[in-house]
Design a protein around this motif. Sequence first.
Motif, PDB file in Angstrom:
ATOM      1  N   ASP A   1     -11.674   0.094   7.251  1.00  0.00           N
ATOM      2  CA  ASP A   1     -11.809   0.202   8.757  1.00  0.00           C
ATOM      3  C   ASP A   1     -10.910   1.040   9.517  1.00  0.00           C
ATOM      4  OD1 ASP A   1     -14.077  -1.418   8.586  1.00  0.00           O
ATOM      5  OD2 ASP A   1     -13.160  -3.058   9.536  1.00  0.00           O
ATOM      6  N   ASP A   2      -9.494   1.313   8.872  1.00  0.00           N
ATOM      7  CA  ASP A   2      -8.536   2.071   9.485  1.00  0.00           C
ATOM      8  C   ASP A   2      -8.708   3.481   8.544  1.00  0.00           C
ATOM      9  OD1 ASP A   2      -7.312   0.229  10.819  1.00  0.00           O
ATOM     10  OD2 ASP A   2      -5.938  -0.288   9.322  1.00  0.00           O
ATOM     11  N   GLY A   3      -9.683   3.746   8.127  1.00  0.00           N
ATOM     12  CA  GLY A   3     -10.152   5.175   7.430  1.00  0.00           C
ATOM     13  C   GLY A   3      -9.982   5.424   6.077  1.00  0.00           C
ATOM     14  N   THR A   4      -9.619   4.537   5.230  1.00  0.00           N
ATOM     15  CA  THR A   4      -9.465   4.567   3.827  1.00  0.00           C
ATOM     16  C   THR A   4     -10.751   5.222   3.169  1.00  0.00           C
ATOM     17  OG1 THR A   4      -7.678   3.041   3.635  1.00  0.00           O
ATOM     18  CG2 THR A   4      -9.090   3.567   1.575  1.00  0.00           C
TER      19      THR A   4
ATOM     20  N   GLU B   1      -9.935  -4.173   6.542  1.00  0.00           N
ATOM     21  CA  GLU B   1      -9.028  -3.615   7.593  1.00  0.00           C
ATOM     22  C   GLU B   1      -8.588  -2.526   7.076  1.00  0.00           C
ATOM     23  OE1 GLU B   1      -5.881  -5.794   9.504  1.00  0.00           O
ATOM     24  OE2 GLU B   1      -7.036  -7.724   9.400  1.00  0.00           O
ATOM     25  N   LEU B   2      -8.388  -2.183   5.706  1.00  0.00           N
ATOM     26  CA  LEU B   2      -7.806  -1.027   5.280  1.00  0.00           C
ATOM     27  C   LEU B   2      -8.999   0.028   5.371  1.00  0.00           C
ATOM     28  CD1 LEU B   2      -5.702  -2.113   2.375  1.00  0.00           C
ATOM     29  CD2 LEU B   2      -4.715  -1.243   4.429  1.00  0.00           C
TER      30      LEU B   2
ATOM     31  N   ASN C   1       0.097   5.674  -0.192  1.00  0.00           N
ATOM     32  CA  ASN C   1      -0.709   6.720   0.000  1.00  0.00           C
ATOM     33  C   ASN C   1      -0.225   8.032  -0.847  1.00  0.00           C
ATOM     34  OD1 ASN C   1      -2.720   8.690   0.719  1.00  0.00           O
ATOM     35  ND2 ASN C   1      -2.970   7.813   2.679  1.00  0.00           N
TER      36      ASN C   1
ATOM     37  N   THR D   1       0.810  -1.271   0.140  1.00  0.00           N
ATOM     38  CA  THR D   1      -0.080   0.016   0.017  1.00  0.00           C
ATOM     39  C   THR D   1       0.943   1.255  -0.207  1.00  0.00           C
ATOM     40  OG1 THR D   1      -0.096   0.187   2.380  1.00  0.00           O
ATOM     41  CG2 THR D   1      -1.883  -1.058   1.212  1.00  0.00           C
TER      42      THR D   1
END
Length: 115
Positions: free
Chosen positions: A38-41, A35-36, A7, A5
């Motif tokens: 849920d982490d705010g993506t 998960e990504l 950003n 990944t």
Amino acid sequence: MNFETTNHDGKLLVTLQESRLDAALAVRFKSALKELVDDGTEHMILDMSQVDFMDSSGLGAVVAHMKYMGADKTFEICGLTPTVDKVFKLTRMDSVFSIAVDAASALASDQDMAG
């Protein structure tokens, strides 16, 4: 499930580092991408340029992920190999997803619609 990944100004580029997205990987694929999110993506681009084979379970996992992200987030796909592109076209999923030729094109676009 191997992926990388990076950003890029709020766009998360997820590069799958698997040659296959099939029944053997579908559950792990969905879990990892969940998960990504849920982490705010908020904006994800899935680079599938290394995926040479995808079966119906793999396609189902990609569709499930798009639905999980919902209409308030953006999900794009890029880098479809000829074999995987054929799966998207045969199932008409190429009209459902926003698909860019490659990661650079996806990152350069101003796509703000979920898809």
